[in-house]
Motif scaffolding. Structure first.
Motif, PDB file in Angstrom:
ATOM      1  N   ASP B  59       0.812  -1.222   0.000  1.00  0.00           N
ATOM      2  CA  ASP B  59       0.000   0.000   0.000  1.00  0.00           C
ATOM      3  C   ASP B  59       0.850   1.279   0.000  1.00  0.00           C
ATOM      4  OD1 ASP B  59      -2.038  -1.870   0.238  1.00  0.00           O
ATOM      5  OD2 ASP B  59      -2.166  -1.658   2.409  1.00  0.00           O
ATOM      6  N   PRO B  60       1.758   1.432  -0.968  1.00  0.00           N
ATOM      7  CA  PRO B  60       2.609   2.630  -0.972  1.00  0.00           C
ATOM      8  C   PRO B  60       1.887   3.865  -1.528  1.00  0.00           C
ATOM      9  CG  PRO B  60       3.105   1.304  -2.880  1.00  0.00           C
ATOM     10  CD  PRO B  60       2.051   0.552  -2.111  1.00  0.00           C
ATOM     11  N   THR B  61       2.394   5.030  -1.186  1.00  0.00           N
ATOM     12  CA  THR B  61       1.891   6.287  -1.735  1.00  0.00           C
ATOM     13  C   THR B  61       2.997   6.895  -2.578  1.00  0.00           C
ATOM     14  OG1 THR B  61       0.551   6.596   0.225  1.00  0.00           O
ATOM     15  CG2 THR B  61       0.895   8.519  -1.150  1.00  0.00           C
ATOM     16  N   LEU B  62       2.656   7.289  -3.801  1.00  0.00           N
ATOM     17  CA  LEU B  62       3.672   7.760  -4.737  1.00  0.00           C
ATOM     18  C   LEU B  62       3.203   9.020  -5.443  1.00  0.00           C
ATOM     19  CD1 LEU B  62       3.757   4.212  -6.065  1.00  0.00           C
ATOM     20  CD2 LEU B  62       5.858   5.209  -5.219  1.00  0.00           C
ATOM     21  N   VAL B  63       4.163   9.806  -5.892  1.00  0.00           N
ATOM     22  CA  VAL B  63       3.833  11.026  -6.630  1.00  0.00           C
ATOM     23  C   VAL B  63       3.655  10.659  -8.104  1.00  0.00           C
ATOM     24  CG1 VAL B  63       4.646  13.328  -7.267  1.00  0.00           C
ATOM     25  CG2 VAL B  63       5.160  12.404  -5.004  1.00  0.00           C
ATOM     26  N   ILE B  64       2.705  11.325  -8.750  1.00  0.00           N
ATOM     27  CA  ILE B  64       2.452  11.069 -10.175  1.00  0.00           C
ATOM     28  C   ILE B  64       3.762  11.195 -10.966  1.00  0.00           C
ATOM     29  CG2 ILE B  64       1.413  12.136 -12.238  1.00  0.00           C
ATOM     30  CD1 ILE B  64      -1.057  12.669 -10.601  1.00  0.00           C
ATOM     31  N   GLY B  65       3.974  10.280 -11.867  1.00  0.00           N
ATOM     32  CA  GLY B  65       5.178  10.317 -12.705  1.00  0.00           C
ATOM     33  C   GLY B  65       6.334   9.526 -12.135  1.00  0.00           C
ATOM     34  N   SER B  66       6.195   9.078 -10.892  1.00  0.00           N
ATOM     35  CA  SER B  66       7.320   8.346 -10.304  1.00  0.00           C
ATOM     36  C   SER B  66       7.299   6.875 -10.753  1.00  0.00           C
ATOM     37  CB  SER B  66       7.293   8.446  -8.775  1.00  0.00           C
ATOM     38  OG  SER B  66       6.085   7.935  -8.290  1.00  0.00           O
ATOM     39  N   SER B  67       8.333   6.148 -10.382  1.00  0.00           N
ATOM     40  CA  SER B  67       8.457   4.744 -10.759  1.00  0.00           C
ATOM     41  C   SER B  67       8.418   3.875  -9.509  1.00  0.00           C
ATOM     42  CB  SER B  67       9.783   4.507 -11.480  1.00  0.00           C
ATOM     43  OG  SER B  67       9.837   5.323 -12.625  1.00  0.00           O
ATOM     44  N   LEU B  68       8.092   2.619  -9.726  1.00  0.00           N
ATOM     45  CA  LEU B  68       8.008   1.693  -8.588  1.00  0.00           C
ATOM     46  C   LEU B  68       8.462   0.309  -9.021  1.00  0.00           C
ATOM     47  CD1 LEU B  68       6.776   0.932  -5.692  1.00  0.00           C
ATOM     48  CD2 LEU B  68       4.740   0.276  -6.973  1.00  0.00           C
ATOM     49  N   THR B  69       9.254  -0.309  -8.170  1.00  0.00           N
ATOM     50  CA  THR B  69       9.549  -1.728  -8.377  1.00  0.00           C
ATOM     51  C   THR B  69       8.959  -2.480  -7.190  1.00  0.00           C
ATOM     52  OG1 THR B  69      11.578  -1.225  -9.560  1.00  0.00           O
ATOM     53  CG2 THR B  69      11.362  -3.450  -8.667  1.00  0.00           C
ATOM     54  N   ALA B  70       8.042  -3.385  -7.498  1.00  0.00           N
ATOM     55  CA  ALA B  70       7.393  -4.156  -6.432  1.00  0.00           C
ATOM     56  C   ALA B  70       7.828  -5.605  -6.549  1.00  0.00           C
ATOM     57  CB  ALA B  70       5.882  -4.042  -6.576  1.00  0.00           C
ATOM     58  N   THR B  71       7.840  -6.299  -5.423  1.00  0.00           N
ATOM     59  CA  THR B  71       8.207  -7.715  -5.452  1.00  0.00           C
ATOM     60  C   THR B  71       7.088  -8.561  -4.871  1.00  0.00           C
ATOM     61  OG1 THR B  71       9.225  -7.553  -3.285  1.00  0.00           O
ATOM     62  CG2 THR B  71      10.679  -7.248  -5.192  1.00  0.00           C
ATOM     63  N   CYS B  72       6.963  -9.757  -5.403  1.00  0.00           N
ATOM     64  CA  CYS B  72       6.003 -10.718  -4.883  1.00  0.00           C
ATOM     65  C   CYS B  72       6.797 -11.947  -4.440  1.00  0.00           C
ATOM     66  CB  CYS B  72       5.001 -11.085  -5.973  1.00  0.00           C
ATOM     67  SG  CYS B  72       3.830 -12.358  -5.467  1.00  0.00           S
ATOM     68  N   SER B  73       6.804 -12.207  -3.150  1.00  0.00           N
ATOM     69  CA  SER B  73       7.556 -13.356  -2.628  1.00  0.00           C
ATOM     70  C   SER B  73       6.574 -14.434  -2.194  1.00  0.00           C
ATOM     71  CB  SER B  73       8.404 -12.943  -1.419  1.00  0.00           C
ATOM     72  OG  SER B  73       9.294 -11.929  -1.824  1.00  0.00           O
ATOM     73  N   VAL B  74       6.658 -15.588  -2.806  1.00  0.00           N
ATOM     74  CA  VAL B  74       5.691 -16.660  -2.539  1.00  0.00           C
ATOM     75  C   VAL B  74       6.162 -17.487  -1.354  1.00  0.00           C
ATOM     76  CG1 VAL B  74       4.314 -18.434  -3.658  1.00  0.00           C
ATOM     77  CG2 VAL B  74       5.533 -16.800  -5.040  1.00  0.00           C
ATOM     78  N   ASN B  75       5.209 -17.906  -0.573  1.00  0.00           N
ATOM     79  CA  ASN B  75       5.486 -18.812   0.542  1.00  0.00           C
ATOM     80  C   ASN B  75       6.075 -20.107  -0.036  1.00  0.00           C
ATOM     81  OD1 ASN B  75       5.274 -20.632   2.659  1.00  0.00           O
ATOM     82  ND2 ASN B  75       3.394 -19.636   3.451  1.00  0.00           N
ATOM     83  N   SER B  76       7.247 -20.464   0.462  1.00  0.00           N
ATOM     84  CA  SER B  76       7.955 -21.604  -0.142  1.00  0.00           C
ATOM     85  C   SER B  76       7.185 -22.919   0.026  1.00  0.00           C
ATOM     86  CB  SER B  76       9.360 -21.730   0.454  1.00  0.00           C
ATOM     87  OG  SER B  76       9.262 -21.789   1.848  1.00  0.00           O
ATOM     88  N   ASP B  77       6.266 -22.968   1.016  1.00  0.00           N
ATOM     89  CA  ASP B  77       5.476 -24.193   1.220  1.00  0.00           C
ATOM     90  C   ASP B  77       4.561 -24.490   0.033  1.00  0.00           C
ATOM     91  OD1 ASP B  77       6.661 -24.252   3.630  1.00  0.00           O
ATOM     92  OD2 ASP B  77       4.916 -23.534   4.767  1.00  0.00           O
ATOM     93  N   LEU B  78       4.273 -23.474  -0.747  1.00  0.00           N
ATOM     94  CA  LEU B  78       3.332 -23.663  -1.851  1.00  0.00           C
ATOM     95  C   LEU B  78       3.968 -24.314  -3.068  1.00  0.00           C
ATOM     96  CD1 LEU B  78       1.352 -20.296  -1.759  1.00  0.00           C
ATOM     97  CD2 LEU B  78       0.665 -22.505  -0.852  1.00  0.00           C
ATOM     98  N   HIS B  79       5.274 -24.389  -3.064  1.00  0.00           N
ATOM     99  CA  HIS B  79       6.003 -24.993  -4.187  1.00  0.00           C
ATOM    100  C   HIS B  79       5.689 -24.315  -5.518  1.00  0.00           C
ATOM    101  CE1 HIS B  79       7.185 -27.947  -1.309  1.00  0.00           C
ATOM    102  NE2 HIS B  79       5.928 -28.302  -1.089  1.00  0.00           N
TER     103      HIS B  79
END
Lengths: 196, 418
Positions: B59-79
């Motif tokens: 839930d980040p807040t960003l200024v218009i025109g900015s860039s974002l790198t988001a990561t999705c880390s999966v629970n390793s139990d899910l294989h």
């Protein structure tokens, strides 16, 4: 000359069942409109998978298990009690976090919440009229702040409304069975409301 | 997976709700769920499963025109492997070129030059598994910090309350929920007070209903805040006495001036709420003919409570409104604020006996017209004013208004039919 001071009990069941059915249909209709505005405001697609959302009563019943009238009504009552609490949380989340300026939208949720409370009350009345005890209810405590992320709040709200819509369908079916059951066991009563 | 009819559809009639199709839908749904809930007496529905994945930042807040790198880390139990994941933003799949596998269970996505959030509740950035299931979501709030609010204007209705309006900077479009708080304090002493009743006179307004002091100036300002910052307006200083407005003048009556066919007389009472206060008043009148939306304003009425309108068209219905500007209350030097206009009052000017430049019609024709009109008038009186002993020219005026309206309606209906 029919001048009974008090309606016979089966007739009372029947009338109360009719009222509950009417209210369930009204809720269903209102929830359908609410869902339209909900998905639009949250930027969600109605077909989004909600399998990950837990904690919402689902309308399905176990196959093969015939429920008694008391069990059917008890399950309905429990569900609407739960929806009452869940809708309260959804409303609060919308007000505080997701759509703070959208007072009309909040009023629509509030209106459904009140109808659900009325439905739960009428189900309690019916249970009492049929001589069944009310199932115990332990309301869950207030949600711990920060328990859900904002996205989870959105999904949960959607699931609450979708399942509530399903429950109203189930309730109409259940209540018609209850009415037919009470008809079969007592004085015949006009059935126009159920066959319409 | 939803198998019942779509909730957006109109309500099923009773026979549909209970027919075999609907019931089998429920049964199919039952078969797809392992929730045991419905039959049990005490249910514990409020529980959550463990998170299958986590998105960072959440839930980040960003200024218009900015860039974002988001990561999705999966629970390793899910294989699940990072390669099996994909991203959506507001339901649209993001292109794989923007993904990067950081390790076996973590996939990133790079978003550049972000636009303002599409909805107030935030954009939905979602991490999915290959089958479309949602693993995690994050709401992005992309917008602008608030600008300094400006143009604060306030008025007090009858010296009892205070309402202020302001303009948000840059049309108020920050794409984020921006909160405005109006604050006020007595100039030389006193503490800050916060206005409580917002949006009473438009989106950017607040109403202070009571507990206002007279003869001491107030300092008033507006604070705008959102997830990206706070901006405070300039402080406006005002004395309640300098910003008084009032109710519209009461008892506005419009009547004919004898047989003068081009004139109407307008009378009114000064606003009752201010009758106990020492003040002067200016009035304005505006009037228009019935079938026009263009008002003519008479602004040299001064402090009189009556006025004669001249140069009007004979035999014509006019609508008249009056408003008041109270000024000089307890010696205030400031120009007052105009009240709202009173409700329109209608009256007609007498008909001209002769039409200039046109020959008099023959007396016989004139009599026939007059007779027809009188017959029509008495018919109307019988229907609409039966038992009314106060038969006067006012009643005739009312009839003229009615007649014009009914002609207008008939013409509209005729036009529609054509």
């Amino acid at each position: 000359m029919a001048s009974a001071e008090q309606s016979p009990v089966p007739l009372q069941h029947h009338n109360l069942c009719s009222r509950i059915i009417l209210l369930a249909r009204k809720i269903r209709s209102d929830v359908a409109s609410l869902l339209e505005s909900y998905v639009e405001r949250q930027g969600l697609d109605r077909t989004i998978s909600l399998d990950s959302v837990d904690g919402v009563p689902v309308a399905a019943v176990e196959q093969g298990g015939e429920l008694t009238v008391a069990e059917q009504l008890g399950a309905n009552l429990q569900a609407y009690r739960a929806f009452q609490a869940l809708l309260g949380e959804v409303l609060e989340e919308q007000r505080s976090h997701l759509t703070p300026l959208d007072t009309d939208f909040h009023a629509s949720i509030q209106a459904v919440l009140l109808q659900v409370a009325a439905l739960a009350y009428q189900l309690e009345e019916l249970l009492a009229l049929l001589g069944h005890s009310r199932p115990a209810w332990e309301a869950a405590g207030p949600e711990a702040p920060g328990r859900h992320s904002l996205f989870e709040m959105k999904l949960r709200g959607l699931k609450v409304l979708q399942e509530l819509a399903h429950w109203t369908v189930r309730s109409v079916r259940d209540l018609r069975q209850v009415a037919m059951h009470s008809q079969g066991s007592g004085t015949a009563a006009p059935d126009s409301q159920f066959s319409a | 997976m939803l198998l019942l009819d779509a909730p957006g559809n109109t309500e099923c009639p009773a026979q549909d709700i209970c027919d075999s199709r609907a019931l089998s839908s429920i049964t199919r749904y039952m078969a797809n769920t392992d929730n045991p809930g419905c039959g049990s007496t005490v249910l514990s529905w409020v529980s959550l499963t463990g998170n299958p994945a986590v998105i960072s930042p959440q839930d980040p807040t960003l200024v218009i025109g900015s860039s974002l790198t988001a990561t999705c880390s999966v629970n390793s139990d899910l294989h699940l492997k990072a390669e099996d994941l994909y991203w959506t933003l507001n339901g649209r799949r993001l292109p794989p070129e923007s993904y990067k596998v950081l390790n076996g269970t973590t996939l990133s996505v790079a978003l550049a030059n972000l636009n303002g959030s599409r909805q107030q509740s935030g954009d939905n950035l979602v991490c999915h598994s290959r089958d479309g299931s949602i693993l995690a979501g994050s709401c992005l709030y992309v917008g602008l910090p608030p600008e300094k609010p400006g143009n604060i204007t306030c008025w007090s209705k009858n010296m009892k309350d205070l309402t202020c309006q302001w303009a948000p900077g840059t049309d108020g479009e920050t794409y984020l929920h921006t909160n405005y708080t109006l604050k006020y304090k007595l100039r030389w002493y006193g503490r800050d007070n916060t206005c409580q009743e917002y949006r009473t006179a438009g989106q950017y307004s607040c109403h202070i209903p009571k507990d206002l002091a007279l003869f001491t100036p107030y300092e008033i300002w507006v604070e705008a805040s959102n997830r990206l910052g706070v901006a405070v307006s300039e402080v406006v200083m005002l004395d309640i006495l300098d910003v008084v407005t009032t109710d519209p003048p009461a008892d506005v009556t419009v009547s004919r001036v004898g047989d003068l066919e081009d004139q109407l007389s307008v009378r009114w009472s000064s606003p009752p709420a201010l009758k106990d206060f020492l003040f002067q008043a200016k009035y304005q009148i505006q009037y228009r003919v019935e079938d026009s939306s263009e008002w003519k304003v008479v602004d040299d009425v001064g402090n009189q409570t009556s006025c004669r309108l001249a140069g009007l068209r004979p035999g014509t219905v006019y609508f008249v409104q009056v408003r008041c500007n109270p000024f000089g209350i307890y010696g205030s030097k400031k120009a007052g604020i105009w009240s709202d206009w009173s409700n329109p009052t209608a009256a007609s000017t007498p008909r001209s006996d002769r039409v200039p430049g046109v020959c008099d019609p023959k007396s016989g024709e004139q009599n026939t017209t007059l007779r027809r009109e009188l017959k029509q008038f008495f018919g109307w009186v019988k229907k609409h004013a039966y038992g009314c002993s106060n038969l006067s020219i006012k009643l005739y005026d009312q009839w003229r208004v009615w007649l014009q309206k009914s002609h207008k309606t008939r013409n509209q209906v005729g036009a529609t039919r054509r």
